[in-house]
Design an enzyme around this catalytic site. Structure first.
Site, PDB file in Angstrom:
ATOM      1  N   CYS A 186       0.641  -1.263   0.078  1.00  0.00           N
ATOM      2  CA  CYS A 186      -0.024  -0.041  -0.054  1.00  0.00           C
ATOM      3  C   CYS A 186       0.786   1.344  -0.018  1.00  0.00           C
ATOM      4  CB  CYS A 186      -1.038   0.026   1.184  1.00  0.00           C
ATOM      5  SG  CYS A 186      -2.077  -1.378   1.178  1.00  0.00           S
ATOM      6  N   HIS A 216      -9.381   3.041  -2.340  1.00  0.00           N
ATOM      7  CA  HIS A 216      -7.841   2.674  -1.916  1.00  0.00           C
ATOM      8  C   HIS A 216      -7.456   1.593  -3.176  1.00  0.00           C
ATOM      9  CE1 HIS A 216      -4.578   1.716   0.355  1.00  0.00           C
ATOM     10  NE2 HIS A 216      -5.109   0.862   1.008  1.00  0.00           N
TER      11      HIS A 216
END
Length: 384
Positions: A91, A337
């Site tokens: 991430c 996301h």
């Protein structure tokens, strides 16, 4: 960064595509279809510099492999002379890609690099261990014998460990969506978004009601506090920036974000959401700044619990006193996301908040992301 001022990397352009919920808005678009229009737009933004793009550095987590950055560079029409390198820091990949590109600029190896990230969760290939034929969700983040929680249960554990209540999580999620909707209505995303697949706005932000959020069941742990409403959706999207040395920026009088310092840090893999804390402390020390001096903070909002645990630890109050400093136009809870891209999305957001809106020179901005396996990535920028 310890290079002289003239070689310090500066972000002089930043764009992103709209973010779509996985298997919905961009369900048929591959990584190059998502990223090429954004890379092309950034290259077009800096074309007046008269410099060739010397490399493309993109973060990506789930494939399809084959050096995604090189594929996207070719698809963007940059020509076969532009190479490409793909970064996997999960991430934090998009932000890590920008830091790596900044290092190349700072070292004097390149004068113009496009960096960012892309993720197509919708089209990522299924992976199997040889001989089993059974797909698995993800590779391990740690070796056998170490804690390796899935991100939802990890956020639940973090909320319990740090005393982040369900009420605060829901309040933060409500605020993120409200901010994003207000920003879209005011046109604050318009200059940063590139049309992709015929779409020019983010799919996910929606009006939320506190009562509706409060009724949602726990998503990962029975009786827990982390729900679908205070978690970010799995998403598809891309973002990219252009970096040049300070000497080039100054010669042309361009506004931008100078990369003052970058940092990557590790933390307990059982609580990976806390990774931004040591990364933030390290980057502030390296950048010679105090958090009180930072005007704009963009943190990847994977989970409300994670954001609140991190901001509690570093002394920020995003629900009250620092609501206009932390993710002022909403974050991943509202926008989505896309794992490999999301670290570059927050830098693009900083660019819009500070450069596009004319913040004075010297204004500081901070971007940070938590990473599965127990990492944090952070970057400190300064308006020039």
């Amino acid at each position: 960064m310890r290079q002289d001022l003239s070689s310090r990397p500066v972000v002089v352009a930043a764009r992103r595509g709209p973010i779509g919920t996985a298997f919905h808005a961009f369900k048929d678009l591959t990584v190059e279809a998502l990223a090429a229009p954004v890379v092309e737009a950034v290259a077009r933004d800096v074309a007046p510099l008269g410099l060739p793009v010397e490399d493309v550095v993109l973060g990506n987590c789930t494939g399809p492999g084959g050096n995604v950055a090189r594929i996207c560079a070719l698809a963007a029409g940059l020509g076969h002379g532009v190479p490409g390198v793909t970064v996997d820091r999960q991430c934090g990949s998009g932000l890590a890609a920008i830091l790596l590109a900044g290092n190349a600029v700072a070292a004097g190896e390149m004068d113009l690099v496009v960096a960012g990230g892309v993720e197509s969760a919708s089209t990522a290939p299924l992976r199997t261990h040889r001989g089993t034929g059974v797909p698995y969700e993800r590779a391990p983040f740690v070796p056998e014998g170490w804690p390796d929680p899935e991100m939802g249960p990890a956020a639940e554990a973090l909320a319990a460990a740090r005393g982040v209540s369900r009420e605060r999580q829901d309040a933060y999620a409500l605020l993120s969506h409200a901010k994003a909707l207000a920003a879209r209505e005011a046109g604050r995303f318009a200059q940063e978004i590139v049309t992709v697949g015929g779409r020019d706005d983010d799919q996910w932000p929606r009006p939320l009601r506190a009562r509706s959020l409060a009724r949602l069941p726990a998503a990962f742990v029975p009786g827990g506090t982390v729900t679908a409403g205070n978690s970010s959706p799995v998403s598809d999207g891309s973002a990219a920036v252009a970096l040049v040395p300070e000497s080039v920026r100054a010669e042309l009088g361009l506004p931008g974000l100078r990369l003052r310092a970058g940092a990557v840090a590790g933390c307990d893999p059982a609580l990976p959401g806390l990774g931004p804390v040591p990364a933030i402390l390290r980057v502030l020390e390296r950048g010679g700044a105090d958090l009180a001096q930072v005007a704009a903070v963009e943190i990847v909002e994977a989970f409300a619990a994670q954001v609140l645990a991190v901001t509690d630890a570093v002394g920020l109050d995003p629900l009250d006193a620092d609501a206009e400093r932390v993710c002022a136009d909403g974050g991943a809870l509202a926008l989505g996301h896309p794992w490999g891209a999301t670290g570059a999305v927050v830098v693009t957001r900083l660019f819009s908040r500070l450069v596009r809106r004319g913040a004075p020179a010297g204004t500081l901005g901070l971007a940070t992301a938590a990473v599965g396996g127990g990492l944090g990535v952070a970057a400190l920028f300064e308006v020039v």
